[in-house]
Design a protein around this motif. Structure first.
Motif, PDB file in Angstrom:
ATOM      1  N   VAL A 193      -6.705  -2.348   7.077  1.00 57.83           N
ATOM      2  CA  VAL A 193      -6.369  -3.210   8.210  1.00 57.83           C
ATOM      3  C   VAL A 193      -7.662  -3.800   8.770  1.00 57.83           C
ATOM      4  O   VAL A 193      -8.639  -3.081   8.965  1.00 57.83           O
ATOM      5  CB  VAL A 193      -5.629  -2.424   9.324  1.00 57.83           C
ATOM      6  CG1 VAL A 193      -5.002  -3.379  10.329  1.00 57.83           C
ATOM      7  CG2 VAL A 193      -4.585  -1.498   8.736  1.00 57.83           C
ATOM      8  N   SER A 194      -7.659  -5.106   9.012  1.00 62.06           N
ATOM      9  CA  SER A 194      -8.852  -5.765   9.553  1.00 62.06           C
ATOM     10  C   SER A 194      -8.449  -6.710  10.671  1.00 62.06           C
ATOM     11  O   SER A 194      -7.410  -7.365  10.597  1.00 62.06           O
ATOM     12  CB  SER A 194      -9.564  -6.557   8.444  1.00 62.06           C
ATOM     13  OG  SER A 194     -10.703  -7.220   8.952  1.00 62.06           O
ATOM     14  N   GLY A 195      -9.278  -6.771  11.724  1.00 58.77           N
ATOM     15  CA  GLY A 195      -9.010  -7.704  12.819  1.00 58.77           C
ATOM     16  C   GLY A 195      -9.391  -7.143  14.174  1.00 58.77           C
ATOM     17  O   GLY A 195      -9.812  -5.994  14.304  1.00 58.77           O
TER      18      GLY A 195
ATOM     19  N   TYR B  84     -16.845  -4.643   5.794  1.00 57.94           N
ATOM     20  CA  TYR B  84     -16.697  -5.577   4.667  1.00 57.94           C
ATOM     21  C   TYR B  84     -16.343  -6.977   5.159  1.00 57.94           C
ATOM     22  O   TYR B  84     -16.896  -7.970   4.678  1.00 57.94           O
ATOM     23  CB  TYR B  84     -15.617  -5.067   3.709  1.00 57.94           C
ATOM     24  CG  TYR B  84     -15.426  -5.951   2.496  1.00 57.94           C
ATOM     25  CD1 TYR B  84     -16.368  -5.962   1.468  1.00 57.94           C
ATOM     26  CD2 TYR B  84     -14.318  -6.783   2.383  1.00 57.94           C
ATOM     27  CE1 TYR B  84     -16.206  -6.778   0.357  1.00 57.94           C
ATOM     28  CE2 TYR B  84     -14.142  -7.605   1.272  1.00 57.94           C
ATOM     29  CZ  TYR B  84     -15.093  -7.603   0.264  1.00 57.94           C
ATOM     30  OH  TYR B  84     -14.936  -8.422  -0.826  1.00 57.94           O
ATOM     31  N   THR B  85     -15.424  -7.070   6.120  1.00 58.71           N
ATOM     32  CA  THR B  85     -14.974  -8.378   6.597  1.00 58.71           C
ATOM     33  C   THR B  85     -15.804  -8.918   7.751  1.00 58.71           C
ATOM     34  O   THR B  85     -15.667 -10.086   8.114  1.00 58.71           O
ATOM     35  CB  THR B  85     -13.508  -8.308   7.058  1.00 58.71           C
ATOM     36  OG1 THR B  85     -13.419  -7.401   8.167  1.00 58.71           O
ATOM     37  CG2 THR B  85     -12.591  -7.833   5.939  1.00 58.71           C
ATOM     38  N   GLY B  86     -16.636  -8.058   8.358  1.00 56.28           N
ATOM     39  CA  GLY B  86     -17.350  -8.455   9.558  1.00 56.28           C
ATOM     40  C   GLY B  86     -16.550  -8.197  10.822  1.00 56.28           C
ATOM     41  O   GLY B  86     -17.038  -8.413  11.937  1.00 56.28           O
ATOM     42  N   GLU B  87     -15.299  -7.715  10.670  1.00 52.24           N
ATOM     43  CA  GLU B  87     -14.433  -7.365  11.799  1.00 52.24           C
ATOM     44  C   GLU B  87     -14.238  -5.852  11.819  1.00 52.24           C
ATOM     45  O   GLU B  87     -14.696  -5.140  10.922  1.00 52.24           O
ATOM     46  CB  GLU B  87     -13.064  -8.045  11.640  1.00 52.24           C
ATOM     47  CG  GLU B  87     -13.125  -9.549  11.455  1.00 52.24           C
ATOM     48  CD  GLU B  87     -11.798 -10.134  11.009  1.00 52.24           C
ATOM     49  OE1 GLU B  87     -11.544 -11.311  11.311  1.00 52.24           O
ATOM     50  OE2 GLU B  87     -11.019  -9.413  10.350  1.00 52.24           O
ATOM     51  N   ASP B  88     -13.543  -5.335  12.829  1.00 43.92           N
ATOM     52  CA  ASP B  88     -13.153  -3.931  12.806  1.00 43.92           C
ATOM     53  C   ASP B  88     -12.209  -3.708  11.622  1.00 43.92           C
ATOM     54  O   ASP B  88     -11.268  -4.479  11.406  1.00 43.92           O
ATOM     55  CB  ASP B  88     -12.425  -3.549  14.103  1.00 43.92           C
ATOM     56  CG  ASP B  88     -13.377  -3.449  15.296  1.00 43.92           C
ATOM     57  OD1 ASP B  88     -14.613  -3.498  15.068  1.00 43.92           O
ATOM     58  OD2 ASP B  88     -12.895  -3.326  16.432  1.00 43.92           O
ATOM     59  N   VAL B  89     -12.467  -2.662  10.857  1.00 47.06           N
ATOM     60  CA  VAL B  89     -11.653  -2.359   9.672  1.00 47.06           C
ATOM     61  C   VAL B  89     -11.239  -0.892   9.705  1.00 47.06           C
ATOM     62  O   VAL B  89     -12.064  -0.009   9.938  1.00 47.06           O
ATOM     63  CB  VAL B  89     -12.425  -2.654   8.366  1.00 47.06           C
ATOM     64  CG1 VAL B  89     -11.624  -2.182   7.149  1.00 47.06           C
ATOM     65  CG2 VAL B  89     -12.728  -4.136   8.244  1.00 47.06           C
ATOM     66  N   LEU B  90      -9.960  -0.642   9.466  1.00 47.87           N
ATOM     67  CA  LEU B  90      -9.420   0.710   9.375  1.00 47.87           C
ATOM     68  C   LEU B  90      -8.839   0.908   7.988  1.00 47.87           C
ATOM     69  O   LEU B  90      -8.055   0.088   7.508  1.00 47.87           O
ATOM     70  CB  LEU B  90      -8.326   0.932  10.428  1.00 47.87           C
ATOM     71  CG  LEU B  90      -7.595   2.283  10.378  1.00 47.87           C
ATOM     72  CD1 LEU B  90      -8.548   3.427  10.740  1.00 47.87           C
ATOM     73  CD2 LEU B  90      -6.382   2.268  11.291  1.00 47.87           C
ATOM     74  N   GLU B  91      -9.232   2.006   7.336  1.00 45.77           N
ATOM     75  CA  GLU B  91      -8.660   2.347   6.039  1.00 45.77           C
ATOM     76  C   GLU B  91      -7.886   3.650   6.162  1.00 45.77           C
ATOM     77  O   GLU B  91      -8.391   4.642   6.701  1.00 45.77           O
ATOM     78  CB  GLU B  91      -9.747   2.484   4.973  1.00 45.77           C
ATOM     79  CG  GLU B  91     -10.385   1.161   4.579  1.00 45.77           C
ATOM     80  CD  GLU B  91     -11.336   1.296   3.396  1.00 45.77           C
ATOM     81  OE1 GLU B  91     -11.475   2.439   2.875  1.00 45.77           O
ATOM     82  OE2 GLU B  91     -11.932   0.283   3.001  1.00 45.77           O
ATOM     83  N   LEU B  92      -6.656   3.655   5.659  1.00 45.00           N
ATOM     84  CA  LEU B  92      -5.781   4.824   5.685  1.00 45.00           C
ATOM     85  C   LEU B  92      -5.552   5.261   4.244  1.00 45.00           C
ATOM     86  O   LEU B  92      -4.867   4.584   3.478  1.00 45.00           O
ATOM     87  CB  LEU B  92      -4.446   4.465   6.345  1.00 45.00           C
ATOM     88  CG  LEU B  92      -4.546   3.857   7.755  1.00 45.00           C
ATOM     89  CD1 LEU B  92      -3.206   3.277   8.176  1.00 45.00           C
ATOM     90  CD2 LEU B  92      -5.033   4.905   8.754  1.00 45.00           C
TER      91      LEU B  92
END
Length: 423
Positions: free
Chosen positions: A11-13, A60-68
């Motif tokens: 999830v990114s954004g 990776y995207t330059g935004e907040d990123v969550l990996e589950l």
């Protein structure tokens, strides 16, 4: 989406922290691997696994990123995705994570393309070329070339400003040497870019010739398996047969074709028509013959290599005879090493460790730069400073297209549409 041991939802954004709070019941710590329970709207567990949070812009995207990182079953992954969407997210478009990385200046366009090339690499050599581009080495060389072009442009434009002086700055040997050095730098970069393009796109090689000269035997020998039917009866092959091999790390699509000859058999006529169609689309033609007195065929639509087969029936040794002729025995698999090397050489492939993940648009842009530089030399020789400066400006624009500094929305859409979902 498929079944595996582990499945990852990414999830990114800007609302990732709020989504994490409601999904996990807490704010995850940046760059810390933690165990978490993924919960639905009733606070019931959907799954449990590892959580990773990367705070923008250091992601990776330059935004907040969550990996589950949860269990890899299709149903459980769908449930996690549905829950994340309930919390305000939407499904990503193909390549959207990499596109956001580009738009947020985490990577340039050439590096973004290298991500897809690395995923789709079909050989170790192609993967290494993609890794070099992804690390930024290709972009670094493009920028170095661009910097030298800008220096030459500044010199030319300064010379135009002093046109009233008695000194002709445009005829200065130093400027000519500067442009010559830029062209040499460009040629080196273009050669390595073409090499990478060959590694990724591969080559379509058609095996053609008269009936019963050993075309299908050659296909089987190169594949190292009995893929095509081989008999002593002329005209056994009546349709094209396609298989892919790797030659020195380069993917090669081999196409076996029907023997070319005059025939009144309707089925054979159709096979010959398909053979001719394949020949017209080939990158390279292996023209097979057993008669060493046969001359090179004329009017072939592509480069060709003359393959003198069945040397086992004579006392002649297999091997290279010239730059475009090789003697082999498909039956005994002799001379194939030389044939493979000739195929690679004819395709412009070379054994190197400095190739980049080149694409047709990169090659087209670099070739355009070469054309502009050629005009620069012509205009400088005739003291046409304004025209030389304009050609240098256009060369600069072409290089900007490669790394995405002068890219259009249509180009971005075309590039990222071929990415997989989630990357």
């Amino acid at each position: 989406m498929g079944t595996g041991g582990i499945g990852i939802v990414r999830v990114s954004g800007p609302e990732v922290k709020q989504i994490a709070q409601r999904l996990l019941g807490r704010h995850p710590k940046p760059r810390i691997v933690e165990i978490g329970v993924f919960r639905d709207e009733k606070n019931e567990p959907i799954d449990s696994g590892i959580t990773l949070f990367f705070e923008g812009p250091n992601s990776y995207t330059g935004e907040d990123v969550l990996e589950l990182h949860g269990h890899g079953g299709v149903v459980v992954q769908q449930l996690v995705c549905e829950r994340v969407r309930e919390l305000g997210a939407r499904m990503a478009e193909p390549g959207e994570f990499t596109q956001r990385a580009y738009l947020n200046n985490r990577i340039d366009l050439a590096q973004a393309e290298a991500v897809a090339d690395l995923i789709n690499a079909s050989s170790a050599e192609a993967a290494r070329a993609s890794s070099r581009s992804l690390s930024g080495l290709f972009s670094k060389e493009v920028h170095a070339l661009d910097e030298n072009i800008l220096k030459a442009r500044m010199y030319v434009e300064a010379a135009i400003d002093f046109a009233a002086e008695d000194i002709d700055f445009l005829s200065d040997r130093t400027l000519q040497q500067q442009v010559e050095a830029i062209r040499a730098q460009l040629n080196s970069l273009l050669a390595r870019t073409r090499e990478g393009a060959v590694l990724h796109q591969g080559l379509t090689v058609v095996i053609a010739g008269a009936p019963n000269v050993g075309k299908s035997s050659l296909l089987n020998a190169l594949l190292n398996e009995a893929r095509a039917i081989v008999t002593e009866v002329a005209g056994t092959t009546r349709d094209t047969l396609s298989e892919t091999i790797h030659v020195l790390g380069m993917p090669v699509r081999l196409i076996d074709t029907a023997g070319l000859h005059e025939s009144e058999d309707r089925i054979e006529e159709e096979g010959i028509a398909r053979a001719q169609s394949a020949i017209e689309k080939a990158d390279l033609i292996l023209w097979v013959t057993e008669d060493e007195d046969v001359k090179h065929p004329s009017e072939l639509p592509a480069k060709h290599v003359m393959v003198l087969n069945k040397c086992d029936l004579t006392s002649k040794k297999p091997g290279l005879l010239s730059d475009d002729t090789v003697r082999i025995s498909a039956l005994h698999k002799t001379g194939l090493k030389e044939l493979r090397e000739m195929v690679a050489q004819t395709a412009g492939h070379r054994l190197s460790d400095d190739a980049f993940a080149g694409r047709p648009r990169h090659i087209s842009a670099l070739e355009a730069v070469g054309q502009h530089l050629q005009k620069v030399e012509e205009f400088l020789a005739n003291s046409m400073g304004e025209l030389a400066a304009e050609e240098l400006r256009q060369a600069h624009q072409q290089l900007g297209k490669i790394v995405g500094e002068t890219s259009t929305e249509d180009l971005l859409g075309e590039i990222f549409s071929i990415f997989c979902i989630g990357k």
